[in-house]
Design an enzyme around this catalytic site. Structure first.
Site, PDB file in Angstrom:
ATOM      1  N   PRO A   9     -11.519   8.762  13.069  1.00 39.56           N
ATOM      2  CA  PRO A   9     -12.309   8.398  11.893  1.00 39.56           C
ATOM      3  C   PRO A   9     -11.910   7.078  11.252  1.00 39.56           C
ATOM      4  O   PRO A   9     -10.729   6.753  11.164  1.00 39.56           O
ATOM      5  CB  PRO A   9     -12.066   9.563  10.917  1.00 39.56           C
ATOM      6  CG  PRO A   9     -10.807  10.201  11.386  1.00 39.56           C
ATOM      7  CD  PRO A   9     -10.770  10.014  12.873  1.00 39.56           C
ATOM      8  N   ASN A  10     -12.932   6.371  10.813  1.00 37.90           N
ATOM      9  CA  ASN A  10     -12.818   5.121  10.048  1.00 37.90           C
ATOM     10  C   ASN A  10     -12.375   3.919  10.879  1.00 37.90           C
ATOM     11  O   ASN A  10     -12.374   2.787  10.389  1.00 37.90           O
ATOM     12  CB  ASN A  10     -11.884   5.299   8.837  1.00 37.90           C
ATOM     13  CG  ASN A  10     -12.371   6.404   7.926  1.00 37.90           C
ATOM     14  OD1 ASN A  10     -13.526   6.383   7.507  1.00 37.90           O
ATOM     15  ND2 ASN A  10     -11.531   7.384   7.631  1.00 37.90           N
ATOM     16  N   ARG A  17     -12.060  -2.985   7.083  1.00 38.55           N
ATOM     17  CA  ARG A  17     -11.346  -1.899   6.408  1.00 38.55           C
ATOM     18  C   ARG A  17      -9.910  -2.311   6.076  1.00 38.55           C
ATOM     19  O   ARG A  17      -9.123  -2.594   6.973  1.00 38.55           O
ATOM     20  CB  ARG A  17     -11.315  -0.699   7.353  1.00 38.55           C
ATOM     21  CG  ARG A  17     -10.487   0.439   6.862  1.00 38.55           C
ATOM     22  CD  ARG A  17     -10.214   1.456   7.950  1.00 38.55           C
ATOM     23  NE  ARG A  17      -9.434   2.551   7.417  1.00 38.55           N
ATOM     24  CZ  ARG A  17      -8.801   3.444   8.140  1.00 38.55           C
ATOM     25  NH1 ARG A  17      -8.867   3.395   9.457  1.00 38.55           N
ATOM     26  NH2 ARG A  17      -8.116   4.396   7.555  1.00 38.55           N
ATOM     27  N   TYR A  22      -4.676  -3.112   8.231  1.00 32.63           N
ATOM     28  CA  TYR A  22      -5.139  -2.922   9.602  1.00 32.63           C
ATOM     29  C   TYR A  22      -5.544  -4.208  10.313  1.00 32.63           C
ATOM     30  O   TYR A  22      -5.947  -4.158  11.484  1.00 32.63           O
ATOM     31  CB  TYR A  22      -6.312  -1.921   9.611  1.00 32.63           C
ATOM     32  CG  TYR A  22      -5.914  -0.553   9.087  1.00 32.63           C
ATOM     33  CD1 TYR A  22      -4.952   0.207   9.747  1.00 32.63           C
ATOM     34  CD2 TYR A  22      -6.478  -0.029   7.920  1.00 32.63           C
ATOM     35  CE1 TYR A  22      -4.569   1.455   9.265  1.00 32.63           C
ATOM     36  CE2 TYR A  22      -6.108   1.216   7.434  1.00 32.63           C
ATOM     37  CZ  TYR A  22      -5.151   1.950   8.104  1.00 32.63           C
ATOM     38  OH  TYR A  22      -4.770   3.187   7.628  1.00 32.63           O
ATOM     39  N   ASN A  73      -5.782   6.945  19.155  1.00 34.22           N
ATOM     40  CA  ASN A  73      -5.526   6.678  17.744  1.00 34.22           C
ATOM     41  C   ASN A  73      -6.423   7.652  16.992  1.00 34.22           C
ATOM     42  O   ASN A  73      -7.618   7.394  16.824  1.00 34.22           O
ATOM     43  CB  ASN A  73      -5.847   5.234  17.362  1.00 34.22           C
ATOM     44  CG  ASN A  73      -5.503   4.962  15.894  1.00 34.22           C
ATOM     45  OD1 ASN A  73      -5.176   5.888  15.140  1.00 34.22           O
ATOM     46  ND2 ASN A  73      -5.566   3.697  15.487  1.00 34.22           N
ATOM     47  N   ALA A  76      -6.727   9.513  10.608  1.00 30.96           N
ATOM     48  CA  ALA A  76      -6.213  10.502   9.662  1.00 30.96           C
ATOM     49  C   ALA A  76      -6.047  11.889  10.293  1.00 30.96           C
ATOM     50  O   ALA A  76      -5.214  12.681   9.838  1.00 30.96           O
ATOM     51  CB  ALA A  76      -7.142  10.589   8.461  1.00 30.96           C
ATOM     52  N   ASP A  86      -4.613  21.107  19.686  1.00 28.56           N
ATOM     53  CA  ASP A  86      -4.921  22.166  20.647  1.00 28.56           C
ATOM     54  C   ASP A  86      -5.775  21.646  21.796  1.00 28.56           C
ATOM     55  O   ASP A  86      -5.584  22.047  22.945  1.00 28.56           O
ATOM     56  CB  ASP A  86      -5.631  23.335  19.944  1.00 28.56           C
ATOM     57  CG  ASP A  86      -4.680  24.172  19.091  1.00 28.56           C
ATOM     58  OD1 ASP A  86      -3.454  23.978  19.191  1.00 28.56           O
ATOM     59  OD2 ASP A  86      -5.166  25.013  18.315  1.00 28.56           O
ATOM     60  N   GLU A  97       0.129   8.493  21.738  1.00 30.38           N
ATOM     61  CA  GLU A  97      -0.395   8.379  20.373  1.00 30.38           C
ATOM     62  C   GLU A  97      -0.160   6.948  19.894  1.00 30.38           C
ATOM     63  O   GLU A  97       0.924   6.396  20.101  1.00 30.38           O
ATOM     64  CB  GLU A  97       0.348   9.361  19.458  1.00 30.38           C
ATOM     65  CG  GLU A  97       0.011   9.176  17.992  1.00 30.38           C
ATOM     66  CD  GLU A  97       0.790  10.111  17.067  1.00 30.38           C
ATOM     67  OE1 GLU A  97       1.164  11.232  17.493  1.00 30.38           O
ATOM     68  OE2 GLU A  97       1.039   9.701  15.918  1.00 30.38           O
ATOM     69  N   HIS A  99      -0.972   3.831  16.709  1.00 28.69           N
ATOM     70  CA  HIS A  99      -1.444   3.446  15.378  1.00 28.69           C
ATOM     71  C   HIS A  99      -1.286   1.941  15.198  1.00 28.69           C
ATOM     72  O   HIS A  99      -0.301   1.358  15.664  1.00 28.69           O
ATOM     73  CB  HIS A  99      -0.636   4.146  14.282  1.00 28.69           C
ATOM     74  CG  HIS A  99      -0.714   5.636  14.395  1.00 28.69           C
ATOM     75  ND1 HIS A  99      -1.800   6.350  13.975  1.00 28.69           N
ATOM     76  CD2 HIS A  99       0.147   6.534  14.933  1.00 28.69           C
ATOM     77  CE1 HIS A  99      -1.609   7.631  14.239  1.00 28.69           C
ATOM     78  NE2 HIS A  99      -0.441   7.767  14.826  1.00 28.69           N
ATOM     79  N   LEU A 100      -2.233   1.370  14.480  1.00 27.76           N
ATOM     80  CA  LEU A 100      -2.116  -0.051  14.134  1.00 27.76           C
ATOM     81  C   LEU A 100      -0.969  -0.262  13.153  1.00 27.76           C
ATOM     82  O   LEU A 100      -0.161  -1.183  13.291  1.00 27.76           O
ATOM     83  CB  LEU A 100      -3.414  -0.535  13.484  1.00 27.76           C
ATOM     84  CG  LEU A 100      -4.650  -0.519  14.386  1.00 27.76           C
ATOM     85  CD1 LEU A 100      -5.815   0.121  13.681  1.00 27.76           C
ATOM     86  CD2 LEU A 100      -4.977  -1.913  14.841  1.00 27.76           C
ATOM     87  N   ARG A 106       4.752   4.202   5.400  1.00 22.44           N
ATOM     88  CA  ARG A 106       3.659   4.374   4.442  1.00 22.44           C
ATOM     89  C   ARG A 106       3.835   5.682   3.655  1.00 22.44           C
ATOM     90  O   ARG A 106       4.944   6.160   3.497  1.00 22.44           O
ATOM     91  CB  ARG A 106       2.325   4.300   5.197  1.00 22.44           C
ATOM     92  CG  ARG A 106       2.131   2.944   5.906  1.00 22.44           C
ATOM     93  CD  ARG A 106       0.800   2.847   6.600  1.00 22.44           C
ATOM     94  NE  ARG A 106      -0.294   2.951   5.657  1.00 22.44           N
ATOM     95  CZ  ARG A 106      -1.562   3.166   6.007  1.00 22.44           C
ATOM     96  NH1 ARG A 106      -1.877   3.289   7.290  1.00 22.44           N
ATOM     97  NH2 ARG A 106      -2.504   3.246   5.097  1.00 22.44           N
TER      98      ARG A 106
HETATM   99  C1  DQA Z   1      -3.962   4.832  11.520  1.00 23.85           C
HETATM  100  C2  DQA Z   1      -2.960   5.407  10.515  1.00 23.85           C
HETATM  101  C3  DQA Z   1      -3.530   6.662   9.860  1.00 23.85           C
HETATM  102  O1  DQA Z   1      -2.606   7.172   8.917  1.00 23.85           O
HETATM  103  C4  DQA Z   1      -4.830   6.326   9.144  1.00 23.85           C
HETATM  104  O2  DQA Z   1      -5.386   7.503   8.593  1.00 23.85           O
HETATM  105  C5  DQA Z   1      -5.790   5.615  10.007  1.00 23.85           C
HETATM  106  C6  DQA Z   1      -5.306   4.543  10.881  1.00 23.85           C
HETATM  107  C7  DQA Z   1      -3.455   3.489  12.113  1.00 23.85           C
HETATM  108  O3  DQA Z   1      -3.973   3.100  13.143  1.00 23.85           O
HETATM  109  O4  DQA Z   1      -2.578   2.841  11.543  1.00 23.85           O
HETATM  110  O5  DQA Z   1      -6.993   5.840   9.943  1.00 23.85           O
HETATM  111  O6  DQA Z   1      -4.125   5.735  12.587  1.00 23.85           O
END
Ligand code: DQA
Length: 146
Positions: A9-10, A17, A22, A73, A76, A86, A97, A99-100, A106
């Site tokens: 998401p997002n 954003r 990010y 990624n 949230a 699962d 896994e 993350h940016l 954080r």
């Molecule tokens: C994220 C970190 C998450 O905590 C956040 O909710 C995101 C982006 C990152 O790529 O840094 O949506 O996954």
């Protein structure tokens, strides 16, 4: 070798954003860079983004038997989704896994991941480059299995 890159998401709003966290690169630009890298290495890399938890679960299920590794990624959902955890464990496809941002630097709620303990590894905090590092880590892992 077939890899699937999943974004939660997002992340479709990358570029506009919260750029101070990010960066200013769009998801398209990041995906294209990783896809070019994959192409150079003779690897097929597909990508998928959704804001919906169920759609992400469905996409992971669809990868069963078709994909050698996942780069994810989960946004949230990383911190909340038992369903995604699962799904990943149900398919048993190895995953990285990523993350940016450095989620450990954080808010407290971002410092917990429901996915990390079962991942091959976690890449966090390198901006768009996290995707390429995750790709490299996955390739090392899969090549060592041969
Ligand atoms: C994220 C970190 C998450 O905590 C956040 O909710 C995101 C982006 C990152 O790529 O840094 O949506 O996954």
């Amino acid at each position: 070798m077939r890899l699937l890159l999943i974004n939660g998401p997002n992340l479709n709003l990358l570029g506009s954003r919260e750029p101070s966290i990010y960066g200013s690169e769009t998801l398209d630009a990041i995906e294209n860079r990783v896809k070019k890298k994959a192409e150079r290495e003779g690897v097929s890399l597909e990508s998928f983004q959704s804001n919906s938890e169920g759609a992400l679960v469905d996409r992971i299920h669809m990868a069963l038997g078709k994909v050698d590794g996942l780069l994810i990624n989960a946004g949230a959902y990383t911190h909340t989704s038992v369903a995604l955890r699962d799904a990943l464990l149900s398919t048993a496809i190895p995953y990285v896994e990523l993350h940016l941002s450095n989620t450990f630097a954080r808010e407290d709620f971002r410092q917990k991941s429901l996915l990390a303990d079962c991942a091959i590894g976690v890449v966090s905090g390198f901006g768009g480059m996290s995707y390429e590092l995750a790709f490299d880590g996955m390739m090392e892992y899969l090549q060592a299995l041969k």
